[in-house]
Design an enzyme around this catalytic site. Structure first.
Site, PDB file in Angstrom:
ATOM      1  N   ALA A  83      46.986  97.317  35.127  1.00  0.00           N
ATOM      2  CA  ALA A  83      45.660  97.920  35.081  1.00  0.00           C
ATOM      3  C   ALA A  83      45.249  98.087  33.631  1.00  0.00           C
ATOM      4  O   ALA A  83      46.003  98.599  32.810  1.00  0.00           O
ATOM      5  CB  ALA A  83      45.678  99.271  35.791  1.00  0.00           C
ATOM      6  N   THR A 142      50.447 100.406  34.068  1.00  0.00           N
ATOM      7  CA  THR A 142      49.368 100.611  33.110  1.00  0.00           C
ATOM      8  C   THR A 142      49.499  99.626  31.961  1.00  0.00           C
ATOM      9  O   THR A 142      50.572  99.092  31.692  1.00  0.00           O
ATOM     10  CB  THR A 142      49.394 102.028  32.513  1.00  0.00           C
ATOM     11  OG1 THR A 142      50.474 102.136  31.572  1.00  0.00           O
ATOM     12  CG2 THR A 142      49.542 103.094  33.585  1.00  0.00           C
ATOM     13  N   ASP A 143      48.395  99.412  31.259  1.00  0.00           N
ATOM     14  CA  ASP A 143      48.470  98.778  29.951  1.00  0.00           C
ATOM     15  C   ASP A 143      49.027  99.819  28.976  1.00  0.00           C
ATOM     16  O   ASP A 143      49.231 100.992  29.330  1.00  0.00           O
ATOM     17  CB  ASP A 143      47.084  98.291  29.526  1.00  0.00           C
ATOM     18  CG  ASP A 143      47.140  97.159  28.502  1.00  0.00           C
ATOM     19  OD1 ASP A 143      48.210  96.952  27.896  1.00  0.00           O
ATOM     20  OD2 ASP A 143      46.109  96.498  28.300  1.00  0.00           O
ATOM     21  N   ALA A 144      49.274  99.415  27.739  1.00  0.00           N
ATOM     22  CA  ALA A 144      49.886 100.295  26.750  1.00  0.00           C
ATOM     23  C   ALA A 144      49.075 101.579  26.591  1.00  0.00           C
ATOM     24  O   ALA A 144      47.848 101.546  26.480  1.00  0.00           O
ATOM     25  CB  ALA A 144      50.021  99.575  25.415  1.00  0.00           C
TER      26      ALA A 144
END
Length: 604
Positions: free
Chosen positions: A236, A283-285
């Site tokens: 995401a 999640t993305d970073a």
């Protein structure tokens, strides 16, 4: 809530039992730890052991190092982990996304420029064969964004195309290729899709502004195609999608619309509900401002899990973030049901990959396998083949090809850089040695051309003055004072057209601008006396403009009458570029994006 026997897990009774029994036997600390992907700060053995023994992490993704140190890091991690780890890599463009000595094949736009999804398949197969040889088992790819805005600073060359069907074909081919490697999985990114906004979620908000129908026929089509094929995981992005958020939650206020990482509307309503995705969401970073600007860090960690993400990337401070996530569980933000669901998907993916059945030697292949795989002759040959197929003649008004010494003996190469000097992705690949202009010049000289590399007059004056000063000091003399007259002449003077055109038969403007990793990476034209750099002279003598960086240069040089996209400056690509310039092979690349940037004047 989680169908462990269905797509994408397909577990048998034994696999389901392992998942359920393992979760039942975990402490709450072990359960919370499984929610985390760690971006390791060190490869020290004590640090690695601590991350799995104290924090019980579920996955890890390290920045690339050389293969031997990455393999050893992965061995230590898996050897000391109670539950096998997901070990991820960013193999978007080649095995170099797993280790620095892996094979670079080409950014997705370069691969798509071949016009053949066979090369996207090979990108997936070869990249992740190399990654698997050092113990990685999850690719943060394929990049499934659609580049519909040439100003977008995040995906640029990382996206296959601006065309939905092309992105569908290429991402699905990559996925198939990746799965030629056993016990390997993919996490497509960045849901709900980048490529419409011109902002960078690393630095600010980012929005996918498509209406619901348009989104479903573009980004939704890409993700649904991969989901139906068995896509195991989706990353995401910190990207808002207002249309679908409002459609699912009509009462929501504008200020409450969240990026996908924090949006139950997008994760549960759209991704799981409308698209039917049953796999793992990560999640993305978490250091990107597109996420951190939404709420305090202590709140956003559990909020991401509560919204529907199963794993969180990455720790900021290990103790602090672990505590934030634990607090979110204790105070009910993360419910018992939501934690169970996340764990079932995390462990379900590991069981799908059969990690729980593999020995350490199977998870981390012998050094000999790594040595036989990385940079092998087959992989290098494929990189060369992609380079030969991709070079694209976008615009050809003057029909100057082929270039021969008889027609254009004297060639002036004008190197062009960007406002920020390249961007993070190009800087990762920079090595000391000859410049790209030097390499192209050598290739042309070997074919009988006389080649000069342009140097800005003011820069030349300053260099010559510095060299003269250094020589004077070495000889024990005081340098001549700088009276500024040379600079005044530089700015005030004009070069006659006849003098300029008499010195060369053709100009090759060679741009190495890469916009990835910069908010707005554009061409930086020097204010040149007599104008060597800015190609104002396109009607005075033949000019070929070639981009060996991002494919959207025409927006900054619309006057170019002959324009080529070569997509990168690797040696194989430069070989192919010069061969095509000289008529030794044909231009076969197809434009996978809108190289004209949607501007009418760039066609002229």
């Amino acid at each position: 809530m989680v169908d462990l026997k269905g797509n994408p897990f397909y577990l048998d009774d034994e696999g389901v039992k392992w998942v359920q029994d393992t979760i039942a036997g975990m402490t709450i600390e072990e359960k919370i730890g499984q929610l985390f992907f760690n971006m390791g700060a060190s490869r020290d053995e004590d640090y690695l052991k601590m991350t799995v023994q104290k924090y019980h992490i579920g996955g890890v993704r390290y920045n690339p190092g050389v293969s031997r140190e990455i393999r050893e890091q992965n061995r230590v991690l898996q050897e000391n982990a109670k539950i096998p780890l997901l070990i991820a890599c960013n193999t978007e463009a080649g095995g170099n996304g797993a280790c620095t000595d892996g094979t670079f094949l080409g950014y997705p736009v370069k691969v798509a420029a071949t016009g053949d999804e066979k090369y996207a398949y090979e990108l997936g197969r070869i990249s992740n064969k190399e990654a698997a040889s050092i113990g990685c088992n999850l690719s943060f790819a394929p990049l499934s964004d659609i580049n519909q805005n040439w100003r977008n600073p995040v995906i640029s060359s990382r996206s296959f195309s601006n065309d939905t069907d092309t992105v569908c074909r290429m991402t699905q081919a990559y996925f198939k290729g990746a799965h030629e490697n056993p016990n390997f999985a993919c996490a497509a990114k960045h849901f709900p899709g980048d490529g419409l906004d011109e902002r960078d979620q690393h630095l600010s908000n980012s929005v996918n502004s498509a209406d619901c129908d348009t989104w479903m026929n573009t980004y939704g089509k890409v993700y649904k195609g991969l989901i139906d094929m068995g896509l195991e995981a989706i990353m995401a992005g910190h990207i808002m999608q207002p249309a679908w958020t409002r459609a699912i939650n009509p009462e929501i206020r504008d200020e409450d619309i969240m990026p996908a990482t924090l949006s139950p509307e997008l994760l549960k309503g759209l991704l799981r509900g409308k698209l039917g995705f049953n796999g793992m969401i990560l999640t993305d970073a978490s250091h990107m401002v597109g996420l951190t600007c939404m709420m305090k860090r202590r709140d956003l960690l559990p909020a991401a899990i509560a919204a529907g993400c199963d794993m969180f990337l990455f720790f900021n401070d290990l103790d602090e973030d672990f505590g934030y996530m634990m607090d979110g569980y204790k105070n009910g933000v993360i419910t018992e049901e939501r934690l169970q669901e996340a764990l079932e998907r995390i462990l379900g993916l590991k069981a799908h990959m059969k990690l729980h059945k593999l020995t350490l030697e199977q998870m981390i292949p012998p050094v000999s396998v790594m040595e036989e795989t990385l940079g092998c002759a087959e992989h290098k040959a494929m990189a060369k083949e992609i380079a030969e197929k991709c070079v694209t003649l976008v615009k050809d008004k003057d029909h100057v090809f082929p270039l021969t010494p008889e027609k254009y003996r004297r060639i002036l190469i004008v190197p062009v850089k960007g406002t920020a000097g390249g961007g993070v992705f190009s800087m990762m690949d920079q090595k000391k040695g000859p410049s790209t202009a030097d390499k192209v010049a050598d290739r042309l000289r070997a074919r009988g051309f006389e080649v000069e590399i342009y140097e800005d007059p003011l820069a030349r004056m300053m260099r010559e003055k510095a060299e003269a000063d250094a020589k004077a000091r070495a000889e024990g003399r005081e340098p001549e004072p700088d009276d500024g007259k040379a600079v005044m002449v530089y700015f005030a003077g004009k070069t006659p057209i006849r003098d300029f055109v008499s010195k060369q038969d053709l100009v090759l403007t060679l741009s190495e601008v890469n916009c990835m990793g910069q908010t707005a990476e554009r061409v930086s034209w020097a204010m040149s006396k007599g104008g060597g750099e800015i190609p104002w002279y396109v009607h005075e003598l033949p000019v070929v403009v070639a981009s060996v960086g991002h494919p959207f240069l025409l927006a900054d040089v619309p006057q170019a009458r002959t324009f080529i996209n070569a997509y990168d400056s690797k040696d194989d690509t430069l070989d192919a570029l010069v061969e095509k310039l000289c008529g030794e092979s044909d231009f076969t690349g197809v434009d996978p994006v809108d190289a004209f940037c949607g501007l009418w004047d760039t066609h002229n």
